[in-house]
Scaffold this motif. Structure first.
Motif, PDB file in Angstrom:
ATOM      1  N   ASN B  67       0.858  -1.396  -0.053  1.00 37.38           N
ATOM      2  CA  ASN B  67      -0.031   0.144  -0.067  1.00 37.38           C
ATOM      3  C   ASN B  67       0.878   1.339  -0.112  1.00 37.38           C
ATOM      4  O   ASN B  67       0.257   2.260   0.283  1.00 37.38           O
ATOM      5  CB  ASN B  67      -0.924  -0.110   1.033  1.00 37.38           C
ATOM      6  CG  ASN B  67      -0.513  -0.417   2.475  1.00 37.38           C
ATOM      7  OD1 ASN B  67       0.344  -1.048   2.665  1.00 37.38           O
ATOM      8  ND2 ASN B  67      -0.731   0.503   3.387  1.00 37.38           N
ATOM      9  N   GLY B  68       2.129   1.097  -0.146  1.00 38.33           N
ATOM     10  CA  GLY B  68       2.965   2.295  -0.444  1.00 38.33           C
ATOM     11  C   GLY B  68       3.900   2.747   0.388  1.00 38.33           C
ATOM     12  O   GLY B  68       4.269   4.061   0.535  1.00 38.33           O
ATOM     13  N   TYR B 101       7.571   6.706   1.099  1.00 37.69           N
ATOM     14  CA  TYR B 101       6.168   6.590   0.783  1.00 37.69           C
ATOM     15  C   TYR B 101       6.146   6.895  -0.624  1.00 37.69           C
ATOM     16  O   TYR B 101       6.725   7.559  -1.352  1.00 37.69           O
ATOM     17  CB  TYR B 101       5.397   7.488   1.575  1.00 37.69           C
ATOM     18  CG  TYR B 101       5.267   7.299   3.035  1.00 37.69           C
ATOM     19  CD1 TYR B 101       4.431   6.122   3.468  1.00 37.69           C
ATOM     20  CD2 TYR B 101       5.807   8.081   3.936  1.00 37.69           C
ATOM     21  CE1 TYR B 101       4.559   5.964   5.000  1.00 37.69           C
ATOM     22  CE2 TYR B 101       5.701   7.891   5.305  1.00 37.69           C
ATOM     23  CZ  TYR B 101       5.302   6.901   5.766  1.00 37.69           C
ATOM     24  OH  TYR B 101       5.136   6.552   7.127  1.00 37.69           O
ATOM     25  N   PHE B 102       5.267   6.375  -1.364  1.00 30.96           N
ATOM     26  CA  PHE B 102       4.866   6.350  -2.771  1.00 30.96           C
ATOM     27  C   PHE B 102       3.659   5.820  -3.013  1.00 30.96           C
ATOM     28  O   PHE B 102       2.853   5.216  -2.114  1.00 30.96           O
ATOM     29  CB  PHE B 102       6.055   5.430  -3.667  1.00 30.96           C
ATOM     30  CG  PHE B 102       6.534   4.265  -2.757  1.00 30.96           C
ATOM     31  CD1 PHE B 102       5.619   3.243  -2.840  1.00 30.96           C
ATOM     32  CD2 PHE B 102       7.438   4.287  -2.104  1.00 30.96           C
ATOM     33  CE1 PHE B 102       6.221   2.083  -2.083  1.00 30.96           C
ATOM     34  CE2 PHE B 102       7.970   3.183  -1.408  1.00 30.96           C
ATOM     35  CZ  PHE B 102       7.454   2.226  -1.416  1.00 30.96           C
ATOM     36  N   HIS B 103       2.898   6.149  -4.027  1.00 29.98           N
ATOM     37  CA  HIS B 103       1.610   5.831  -4.589  1.00 29.98           C
ATOM     38  C   HIS B 103       1.568   4.303  -5.120  1.00 29.98           C
ATOM     39  O   HIS B 103       2.468   3.840  -5.262  1.00 29.98           O
ATOM     40  CB  HIS B 103       0.943   6.812  -5.420  1.00 29.98           C
ATOM     41  CG  HIS B 103       1.634   6.869  -6.937  1.00 29.98           C
ATOM     42  ND1 HIS B 103       2.036   5.809  -7.644  1.00 29.98           N
ATOM     43  CD2 HIS B 103       2.068   7.952  -7.542  1.00 29.98           C
ATOM     44  CE1 HIS B 103       2.313   6.087  -8.948  1.00 29.98           C
ATOM     45  NE2 HIS B 103       2.557   7.480  -8.873  1.00 29.98           N
ATOM     46  N   HIS B 104       0.646   4.162  -5.127  1.00 31.67           N
ATOM     47  CA  HIS B 104      -0.075   2.547  -5.513  1.00 31.67           C
ATOM     48  C   HIS B 104       0.632   2.145  -6.506  1.00 31.67           C
ATOM     49  O   HIS B 104       1.186   0.867  -6.942  1.00 31.67           O
ATOM     50  CB  HIS B 104      -1.459   2.436  -5.567  1.00 31.67           C
ATOM     51  CG  HIS B 104      -2.098   1.417  -4.424  1.00 31.67           C
ATOM     52  ND1 HIS B 104      -2.083   1.613  -3.233  1.00 31.67           N
ATOM     53  CD2 HIS B 104      -1.934   0.145  -4.499  1.00 31.67           C
ATOM     54  CE1 HIS B 104      -2.459   0.548  -2.440  1.00 31.67           C
ATOM     55  NE2 HIS B 104      -2.577  -0.398  -3.245  1.00 31.67           N
ATOM     56  N   ALA B 105       0.689   2.819  -7.798  1.00 32.47           N
ATOM     57  CA  ALA B 105       1.294   2.398  -9.118  1.00 32.47           C
ATOM     58  C   ALA B 105       2.931   2.105  -8.689  1.00 32.47           C
ATOM     59  O   ALA B 105       3.402   1.177  -9.580  1.00 32.47           O
ATOM     60  CB  ALA B 105       1.008   3.179 -10.228  1.00 32.47           C
TER      61      ALA B 105
END
Lengths: 219, 234
Positions: B67-68, B101-105
């Motif tokens: 989830n990132g 942290y990073f987004h889902h893609a």
């Protein structure tokens, strides 16, 4: 065109019956509960909803499903210990489910925002979730063709916006926000704080304001 | 001929590393010990999560949650609990120094792009050629949910499975061909069970070590041909 609105009702006004609505969040983290409640109150129905899950407990997306406003869910993980409203609708045959591996869900949303017409991926190759889809062997691996997921509207939650609509998020609540903002024709964001233009370090902006249409501050 | 027999007998004798079957925590400790220092690792929901309890600071392992986040810390306690900081099982967790942290893609690109060294997953069945079935029983009326299982199975460089060898009914979960719907084809590289560690791949199923049974006794339980894995140089 960017608008700052005062209420969540103003934010969701104009969402029509039959729309495809992306809703951010993974579990409860990043789920825009206030915007979802407003969507419930505005009466729009016959919706196709894109979210990782299919609602939890008795709040947010779960209630939208309970009230029969969602005709189809596109998600990766609908079944949870507290997904009783989805479970009941699904077992009654009252909701359609398009089950998508989570990485395909994310990448199909990203593809829509990036103008990509589809992509091949090894994920799902040889499984029932690839049945009926075009496949190719690429670099010696079986791969499945997946198409973009577009939406009329995205409802997402961010931590802060500046006057230009630039967004920053908080920890794992970022999840689907940035890619949904890009994939939808109309992106509606609830934030905890609005800062003046120039109040966000451009190096730390996660979603540029070009993807954002409406912002509402939620206490 | 005689020499070969002796060598096989020797390797079989040395296969048994415990005189009893392993419990869940012993198995988690074993998996943790086998993860190379400096690895980037995703631990699946359920039993694999136990592995994190046995990773040591010296190993310098970075945990990924789909989830990132990279650099996930232990489960949050008391005041640490923050609804915006959860793992893939939706359990509140903590962040370690150096986390990101990073987004889902982007998070799934980390898996799908082959950047993760190891993922550890549970399973219903693993086939002799490393096919994995772990997301759906296929039972009529069951609501399917796949999450990130297919991405992890096809994307990580090594896919370790942790499971009991036998079902409650006593059937082997290592099978010739999976009867449950597949998660991924030919993706599993190792299977850690209470009775043995198996290596799966094009050479068939090899047994690295056994717990509380001999290779012959293990073969009685498992319906695919088993061979002793070549001894690994210490």
């Amino acid at each position: 065109m960017l608008n700052f609105v005062d209420t969540v009702a103003d934010a969701v006004a104009g969402i029509r019956d039959g729309s495809t609505v992306m809703i951010g969040g993974f579990g409860n983290a990043g789920q825009p509960f206030e915007l979802i409640d407003a969507l419930m109150d505005c009466g729009a129905t016959d919706l196709t909803v894109v979210n990782n899950n299919a609602g939890q407990g008795d709040q947010g997306l779960a209630l939208l499903i309970k009230e029969g406003r969602v005709k189809k869910m596109i998600c990766s993980f609908p079944r949870q210990s507290d997904s009783w409203h989805f479970d009941a609708k699904y077992k009654a045959g009252e909701i359609e489910l398009e089950l998508v591996p989570q990485g395909n869900l994310a990448e199909r949303i990203r593809a829509a925002g990036a103008g990509i017409g589809g992509f091949f991926t090894p994920t799902g190759y040889g499984t029932m979730l690839a049945e009926g889809k075009e496949t190719r062997i690429i670099d010696g691996r079986g791969q499945v063709f997946e198409t973009p997921i577009h939406a009329d509207v995205a409802l997402i939650k961010a931590l802060k916006a500046d006057g230009k609509g630039n967004l920053v998020y908080r920890k794992t609540a970022r999840n689907f926000g940035p890619i949904m903002a890009a994939a939808a024709k109309h992106t509606i964001v609830q934030v905890s704080e609005v800062v003046p233009t120039g109040g966000l370090d451009p190096e730390t902006v996660v979603t540029p304001g070009i993807y954002v249409n409406k912002i509402v501050k939620v206490a | 001929m005689g020499a070969q027999t002796n060598s096989q007998a020797g390797s079989r004798a040395s296969l048994q590393t415990s005189n009893k079957a392993l419990g869940r925590d012993d198995l988690a400790r074993l998996v943790a010990r086998d993860i190379k220092p400096g690895s980037f690792v995703n631990l699946g929901i359920g039993q694999p999560t136990l592995v994190s309890n046995y990773l040591t600071a010296d190993q310098d392992i970075t945990l990924h949650t789909e989830n990132g986040m990279l650099g996930m810390g232990p489960e949050a306690q008391g005041d640490e609990i923050d609804g915006d900081l959860i793992n893939a099982g939706k359990i509140p967790v903590t962040e370690l120094p150096g986390a990101s942290y990073f987004h889902h893609a982007d998070s799934f690109a980390i898996m799908r792009g082959g950047h993760l060294d190891i993922c550890v997953l549970g399973a219903f069945q693993v086939s002799a050629t490393g096919d994995l079935a772990n997301w759906h029983t296929g039972a009529p009326g069951a609501i399917p949910a796949v999450g990130g299982a297919m991405d992890l199975a096809t994307g990580a460089k090594d896919v370790f499975v942790m499971m009991t060898l036998l079902t409650r009914e006593g059937a082997s979960k290592i099978v010739e061909t999976c009867t449950y719907p597949l998660t991924g084809v030919g993706c599993v590289t190792r299977v850690y069970t209470d009775k043995a560690v198996f290596l799966t791949g094009p050479d068939g199923v090899q047994v690295r070590e056994t717990f509380g049974c001999t290779l012959e006794e293990l073969q009685e339980l498992v319906p695919v041909p088993l061979t002793a894995a070549p001894a690994v140089a210490p």
